[in-house]
Motif scaffolding. Structure first.
Motif, PDB file in Angstrom:
ATOM      1  N   ALA A 118     -15.157  -0.781  -4.805  1.00 17.52           N
ATOM      2  CA  ALA A 118     -13.724  -0.560  -4.978  1.00 17.52           C
ATOM      3  C   ALA A 118     -12.948  -1.842  -4.711  1.00 17.52           C
ATOM      4  O   ALA A 118     -12.040  -2.216  -5.473  1.00 17.52           O
ATOM      5  CB  ALA A 118     -13.251   0.559  -4.054  1.00 17.52           C
TER       6      ALA A 118
ATOM      7  N   THR B 249       0.827  -1.207   0.000  1.00 19.82           N
ATOM      8  CA  THR B 249       0.000   0.000   0.000  1.00 19.82           C
ATOM      9  C   THR B 249       0.857   1.250   0.000  1.00 19.82           C
ATOM     10  O   THR B 249       1.992   1.260   0.497  1.00 19.82           O
ATOM     11  CB  THR B 249      -0.928   0.031   1.221  1.00 19.82           C
ATOM     12  OG1 THR B 249      -0.124   0.086   2.413  1.00 19.82           O
ATOM     13  CG2 THR B 249      -1.817  -1.204   1.258  1.00 19.82           C
TER      14      THR B 249
ATOM     15  N   PRO C 198     -11.394   0.020 -14.718  1.00 17.62           N
ATOM     16  CA  PRO C 198     -11.956  -1.153 -14.024  1.00 17.62           C
ATOM     17  C   PRO C 198     -12.961  -1.908 -14.882  1.00 17.62           C
ATOM     18  O   PRO C 198     -13.842  -1.325 -15.510  1.00 17.62           O
ATOM     19  CB  PRO C 198     -12.628  -0.537 -12.793  1.00 17.62           C
ATOM     20  CG  PRO C 198     -11.880   0.729 -12.547  1.00 17.62           C
ATOM     21  CD  PRO C 198     -11.530   1.252 -13.899  1.00 17.62           C
TER      22      PRO C 198
ATOM     23  N   GLY D  10      -6.835   5.263  -5.649  1.00 23.54           N
ATOM     24  CA  GLY D  10      -7.843   4.491  -4.954  1.00 23.54           C
ATOM     25  C   GLY D  10      -8.938   5.338  -4.343  1.00 23.54           C
ATOM     26  O   GLY D  10     -10.097   4.911  -4.283  1.00 23.54           O
TER      27      GLY D  10
ATOM     28  N   GLN E 110      -4.233   0.002 -13.302  1.00 25.52           N
ATOM     29  CA  GLN E 110      -5.666   0.274 -13.252  1.00 25.52           C
ATOM     30  C   GLN E 110      -5.896   1.705 -12.798  1.00 25.52           C
ATOM     31  O   GLN E 110      -5.367   2.140 -11.776  1.00 25.52           O
ATOM     32  CB  GLN E 110      -6.367  -0.689 -12.293  1.00 25.52           C
ATOM     33  CG  GLN E 110      -7.878  -0.541 -12.267  1.00 25.52           C
ATOM     34  CD  GLN E 110      -8.511  -1.229 -11.068  1.00 25.52           C
ATOM     35  OE1 GLN E 110      -8.365  -0.775  -9.938  1.00 25.52           O
ATOM     36  NE2 GLN E 110      -9.196  -2.335 -11.310  1.00 25.52           N
TER      37      GLN E 110
ATOM     38  N   LEU F 123      -8.166  -6.054   1.003  1.00 24.83           N
ATOM     39  CA  LEU F 123      -7.351  -6.423  -0.160  1.00 24.83           C
ATOM     40  C   LEU F 123      -5.998  -6.968   0.275  1.00 24.83           C
ATOM     41  O   LEU F 123      -5.516  -7.973  -0.272  1.00 24.83           O
ATOM     42  CB  LEU F 123      -7.173  -5.210  -1.074  1.00 24.83           C
ATOM     43  CG  LEU F 123      -6.268  -5.411  -2.287  1.00 24.83           C
ATOM     44  CD1 LEU F 123      -6.869  -6.434  -3.253  1.00 24.83           C
ATOM     45  CD2 LEU F 123      -6.019  -4.084  -3.003  1.00 24.83           C
TER      46      LEU F 123
ATOM     47  N   VAL G 206      -1.380  -0.762  -4.259  1.00 26.79           N
ATOM     48  CA  VAL G 206      -2.617  -0.002  -4.264  1.00 26.79           C
ATOM     49  C   VAL G 206      -2.353   1.354  -3.625  1.00 26.79           C
ATOM     50  O   VAL G 206      -1.793   1.437  -2.517  1.00 26.79           O
ATOM     51  CB  VAL G 206      -3.752  -0.751  -3.534  1.00 26.79           C
ATOM     52  CG1 VAL G 206      -3.354  -1.135  -2.108  1.00 26.79           C
ATOM     53  CG2 VAL G 206      -5.029   0.077  -3.528  1.00 26.79           C
TER      54      VAL G 206
ATOM     55  N   VAL H 214      -9.117  -1.445   1.881  1.00 27.87           N
ATOM     56  CA  VAL H 214      -7.691  -1.651   1.594  1.00 27.87           C
ATOM     57  C   VAL H 214      -7.145  -2.795   2.441  1.00 27.87           C
ATOM     58  O   VAL H 214      -6.388  -3.642   1.939  1.00 27.87           O
ATOM     59  CB  VAL H 214      -6.905  -0.345   1.847  1.00 27.87           C
ATOM     60  CG1 VAL H 214      -5.433  -0.536   1.511  1.00 27.87           C
ATOM     61  CG2 VAL H 214      -7.492   0.798   1.021  1.00 27.87           C
TER      62      VAL H 214
ATOM     63  N   LEU I   6      -2.580  -0.171  -8.777  1.00 34.86           N
ATOM     64  CA  LEU I   6      -3.958   0.279  -8.640  1.00 34.86           C
ATOM     65  C   LEU I   6      -3.914   1.730  -8.172  1.00 34.86           C
ATOM     66  O   LEU I   6      -3.751   2.017  -6.986  1.00 34.86           O
ATOM     67  CB  LEU I   6      -4.710  -0.602  -7.631  1.00 34.86           C
ATOM     68  CG  LEU I   6      -4.565  -2.116  -7.849  1.00 34.86           C
ATOM     69  CD1 LEU I   6      -5.314  -2.877  -6.758  1.00 34.86           C
ATOM     70  CD2 LEU I   6      -5.057  -2.516  -9.232  1.00 34.86           C
TER      71      LEU I   6
ATOM     72  N   ARG J 259     -13.350  -4.312  -7.628  1.00 32.81           N
ATOM     73  CA  ARG J 259     -12.567  -3.955  -8.806  1.00 32.81           C
ATOM     74  C   ARG J 259     -11.070  -4.172  -8.571  1.00 32.81           C
ATOM     75  O   ARG J 259     -10.345  -4.572  -9.480  1.00 32.81           O
ATOM     76  CB  ARG J 259     -12.863  -2.510  -9.195  1.00 32.81           C
ATOM     77  CG  ARG J 259     -14.312  -2.296  -9.628  1.00 32.81           C
ATOM     78  CD  ARG J 259     -14.569  -0.841  -9.987  1.00 32.81           C
ATOM     79  NE  ARG J 259     -15.964  -0.598 -10.308  1.00 32.81           N
ATOM     80  CZ  ARG J 259     -16.526  -0.802 -11.485  1.00 32.81           C
ATOM     81  NH1 ARG J 259     -15.794  -1.292 -12.466  1.00 32.81           N
ATOM     82  NH2 ARG J 259     -17.792  -0.535 -11.690  1.00 32.81           N
ATOM     83  N   TRP J 260     -10.608  -3.890  -7.373  1.00 31.97           N
ATOM     84  CA  TRP J 260      -9.199  -4.138  -7.069  1.00 31.97           C
ATOM     85  C   TRP J 260      -8.886  -5.633  -7.127  1.00 31.97           C
ATOM     86  O   TRP J 260      -7.879  -6.037  -7.718  1.00 31.97           O
ATOM     87  CB  TRP J 260      -8.860  -3.590  -5.692  1.00 31.97           C
ATOM     88  CG  TRP J 260      -8.835  -2.095  -5.604  1.00 31.97           C
ATOM     89  CD1 TRP J 260      -8.683  -1.209  -6.632  1.00 31.97           C
ATOM     90  CD2 TRP J 260      -8.967  -1.313  -4.420  1.00 31.97           C
ATOM     91  NE1 TRP J 260      -8.712   0.073  -6.166  1.00 31.97           N
ATOM     92  CE2 TRP J 260      -8.883   0.048  -4.812  1.00 31.97           C
ATOM     93  CE3 TRP J 260      -9.157  -1.602  -3.074  1.00 31.97           C
ATOM     94  CZ2 TRP J 260      -8.974   1.102  -3.897  1.00 31.97           C
ATOM     95  CZ3 TRP J 260      -9.245  -0.576  -2.161  1.00 31.97           C
ATOM     96  CH2 TRP J 260      -9.151   0.769  -2.569  1.00 31.97           C
TER      97      TRP J 260
ATOM     98  N   ALA K 245      -6.192  -7.565  -9.351  1.00 32.26           N
ATOM     99  CA  ALA K 245      -5.087  -8.248  -8.675  1.00 32.26           C
ATOM    100  C   ALA K 245      -5.117  -9.750  -8.926  1.00 32.26           C
ATOM    101  O   ALA K 245      -4.064 -10.411  -8.908  1.00 32.26           O
ATOM    102  CB  ALA K 245      -5.148  -7.968  -7.171  1.00 32.26           C
TER     103      ALA K 245
END
Length: 717
Positions: A560, A386, A527, A545, A423, A594, A582, A591, A542, A563-564, A568
């Motif tokens: 979100a 991140t 996305p 965000g 992305q 993810l 991201v 987050v 990504l 789509r992430w 990924a």
């Protein structure tokens, strides 16, 4: 004197010896007057059918106050072809067909479906005759009609509107030959389903004729299409049919290829708009006739008339394209849930992510979870890193090129081994207000709706319209707000300057790539348009965000994360060097989900919060939009169920010039308002019935101003 039923009453204790006979004669005369009139055996000189001369027709008018059946006479010349389920044309509005107020609807020819043949009609006047049998091919059976009625009731719509979505228009004359259905294939091996804790048992249950219901959290990688194909093959092995619905043509093509590899040619039908109307209609007829028992298709395939349905499966139910934009705007997930209940068949809801609705199915016990153990997830998922706001503030490279140093380093390393996916959010994301310190969404104290405003000085709830003058964050106590901004538009150009020796490919609305080779390249995608890389991407970035997390939508975090994860999941596993960066605040729940690759945990927590705040899907909501006076009149007239809560109305934003107008959005230059109606669990059917009745009464009166009603609107934020 007369009794209430219209029979003259005889006074006294009999009135003489002839009183009983007189009373009997009077009752007999009244009975004959009330009896249905005999139907003429001719229509304008033409003979009518001798047997069952009355056809009950569903007229394709698509308005609520005409959502019922109408009787027509069957001419003798149409007797053989006028069978239940065929398309017909009738003259609507002439003779007996009038609305209650006596206003004619016009006498033109309209399409319809012949529902049944009857010996007598409930209508006592003369009947108009069927004008034409469009085709002797029955296209509407009782099962499909029952499903259409259930969907219409669920979404406060008309059966005719649902059938417009369910039955494709007739295109050319199909072959009359009925190909026999192929013999059931042998039960397939579990294959990659063994990666899931109950995967092999699920396939075995389908092959044995069982009807398991599961919410499937798919692992990263391309195996999902092959796993769906095995589930279909197992269902066919039990002698039943199977239906798979996917969001778009690219996903349908992957499942189509997997089914061909699993079953061979000609064992399934592909129902997508890309096939063209003639081919699609032929495929649909093959399914209805039973010569094809397996179907894969996009949204419209949710109504495919599969014989002996044993499995309905839906992939990626959080995708926006699975929500129909035409009235009554049903969602494919809800239609397949109705089919699973109606046909008592198996149900499979699969996705790499997890929606709140999917979590609710598991939480209620209606479906069982189908997921892999954590060690299996770690073996297949990439490493996720991140970059937060604090990192960006200290990063000179990020301020100069909008690409953080960590992302630049990961991209450079990944390009040594293969393509790198980048992305970026689509244009058009609207910012919402959030706490400047902890980024928690700013919500109304009265209804928990999102607070909106150009700055922190003037805040207004997007649901109930109340102003908020003394907001503070309930999470951290801060008083400052910030509005997030959309992502940059020149990502591809900036990356091209940052990596001048590397080819840059783009995939988006104008041109969507399906696959890219394994050679090093930067692939910039919006996305949902990410192409599949041969052998997987070496890395993924990504970006921006917050542009997705800051949408003024109840589903912003869930969407979100979905789509992430979709992007990924195209990256190689961590053991093969796959890395994802991201650019979003690391402390935020989506987050963190993810990073841990835990979409199910995120959905479960979202479900608990929505239950506490009274948000869908725990509660049910409806949106009523239109000109202010029309909305006010509608809300005054509708008889809402007990415990219904009306939020608003509030002004609706005007569609910007050049942008497509969404359903329920005001026309250019007009001022519309929207009210939300919320009911507690268990009252959704009563709410839909009340709204449908009010809308039907309004249409019957001929009210000129439009009022748009939608059950479960996706954009209540």
């Amino acid at each position: 004197m007369s009794s209430k039923d219209g029979v003259p009453r005889v006074d006294g204790d009999g009135g003489g010896a002839g009183a009983p006979e007189q009373l009997a004669l009077i009752r007999e005369s009244v009975r004959k007057a009330k009896a249905p009139r005999a139907k003429p055996r001719t229509w304008r000189g033409a003979p009518l059918a001798e047997r069952l001369p009355v056809a009950r027709v569903l007229v394709d008018k698509g308005v609520l106050h005409l959502d019922r059946y109408f009787d027509y006479a069957v001419p003798a010349e149409l007797d053989a072809d006028a069978q239940p389920g065929v398309r017909v044309r009738v003259r609507f509005g002439a003779g007996r067909h009038r609305v209650r107020e006596g206003r004619r609807e016009g006498g033109g020819l309209v399409d319809g479906f012949l529902i049944e043949r009857r010996a007598e009609s409930d209508y006592s006047g003369p009947l108009a005759a069927l004008a034409q049998v469009v085709s002797p091919e029955p296209v509407l059976d009782p099962e499909l009609l029952g499903l259409a009625r259930a969907v219409a009731d669920r979404y406060a719509g008309s059966v005719a509107d649902v059938l417009q979505l369910a039955v494709p228009p007739r295109s050319a004359a199909p072959s009359s030959a009925l190909a026999p259905a192929a013999a059931p294939p042998p039960p397939p091996a579990a294959g990659s389903w063994t990666r899931y804790a109950q995967g092999a048992a699920f396939i075995e249950a389908l092959a044995a004729g069982g009807s398991p219901r599961a919410v499937w959290n798919a692992l990263p990688g391309p195996e999902w299409s092959e796993e769906l194909a095995r589930a279909v093959a197992a269902t066919l092995a039990s002698g039943r049919g199977a239906l798979v619905v996917v969001p778009d043509g690219r996903a349908a093509a992957r499942v189509d290829a997997a089914l061909t590899a699993q079953l061979g040619e000609g064992r399934h039908a592909l129902l997508t708009a890309d096939a063209g109307p003639e081919k699609r209609y032929r495929q649909w007829l093959a399914v209805r006739r039973g010569s094809v028992r397996a179907v894969v298709g996009t949204r419209a395939a949710m109504f495919a008339p599969v014989r002996d349905l044993g499995l309905v499966a839906l992939w990626d139910d959080g995708d926006d394209s699975l929500g129909e934009q035409h009235a009554p705007q049903p969602h494919a997930r809800e239609v397949l849930l109705l089919r699973a209940a109606q046909d008592k068949c198996a149900f499979l809801l699969g996705s790499r992510s997890c929606t709140v609705e999917a979590a609710q199915l598991v939480d209620s016990g209606w479906a069982r979870p189908l997921a892999a153990h954590r060690d299996q997830v770690r073996r297949t998922a990439p490493l996720v890193r991140t970059v937060g706001d604090a990192d960006l503030a200290r990063d000179e490279a990020a301020r100069a090129a909008r690409l953080p140093s960590l992302a630049w380093q990961v991209a450079r390393d990944g390009l040594r081994h293969g393509p790198v996916l980048v992305q970026v959010p689509r244009r058009g994301y609207v910012p919402r207000m959030a706490c400047a310190q902890c980024r928690a969404p700013a919500r109304c104290r009265h209804c928990a709706g999102p607070l909106q405003g150009q700055d922190a000085s003037v805040l207004r709830c997007g649901w109930c319209g109340r102003e908020e003058s003394a907001w503070h964050c309930p999470e951290c106590g801060a008083f400052r707000l910030r509005a997030q901004v959309v992502g940059a538009r020149r990502t591809a150009e900036e990356l091209g300057r940052a990596f001048p020796a590397v080819p840059v490919r783009t995939s988006g609305r104008e041109h969507v790539l399906d696959t890219v080779p394994a050679a090093p390249a930067l692939v910039v995608s919006t996305p949902g348009a990410e192409p599949v890389a041969e052998g997987g991407y070496a890395a993924a970035l990504l970006l921006d965000g917050w542009a997705m997390l800051s949408r003024p939508d109840l589903r912003a975090g869930e969407d979100a994360l979905r789509r992430w994860i979709a992007a990924a999941a195209l990256v190689r596993p961590q053991s093969a060097g796959g890395t994802v960066v991201v650019v979003a605040e690391p402390t935020l729940r989506p987050v963190q989900a993810l990073v841990r690759w835990d979409p199910v945990g995120h959905a479960v927590r979202e479900l608990a919060e929505r239950a506490e705040l009274g948000f869908p899907p725990v509660s049910r909501m409806a949106a009523v939009a239109g000109p202010p006076e029309a909305v006010a009149q509608f809300l005054h007239a509708v008889e809402l169920p007990a415990q219904a809560e009306v939020l608003g109305p509030v002004p609706l934003p005007v569609t910007p010039p050049g942008r497509p107008r969404r359903p329920g959005a005001p026309p250019p230059g007009e001022h519309w308002e929207r009210a939300l109606i919320r009911v507690p669990p268990g009252r959704g059917a009563a709410l839909a019935a009340a709204l449908k009745a009010a809308q039907a009464a309004r249409m019957a009166r001929g009210s000129g101003e439009p009022v748009w009603v939608r059950i479960d609107p996706p954009d209540i934020g």
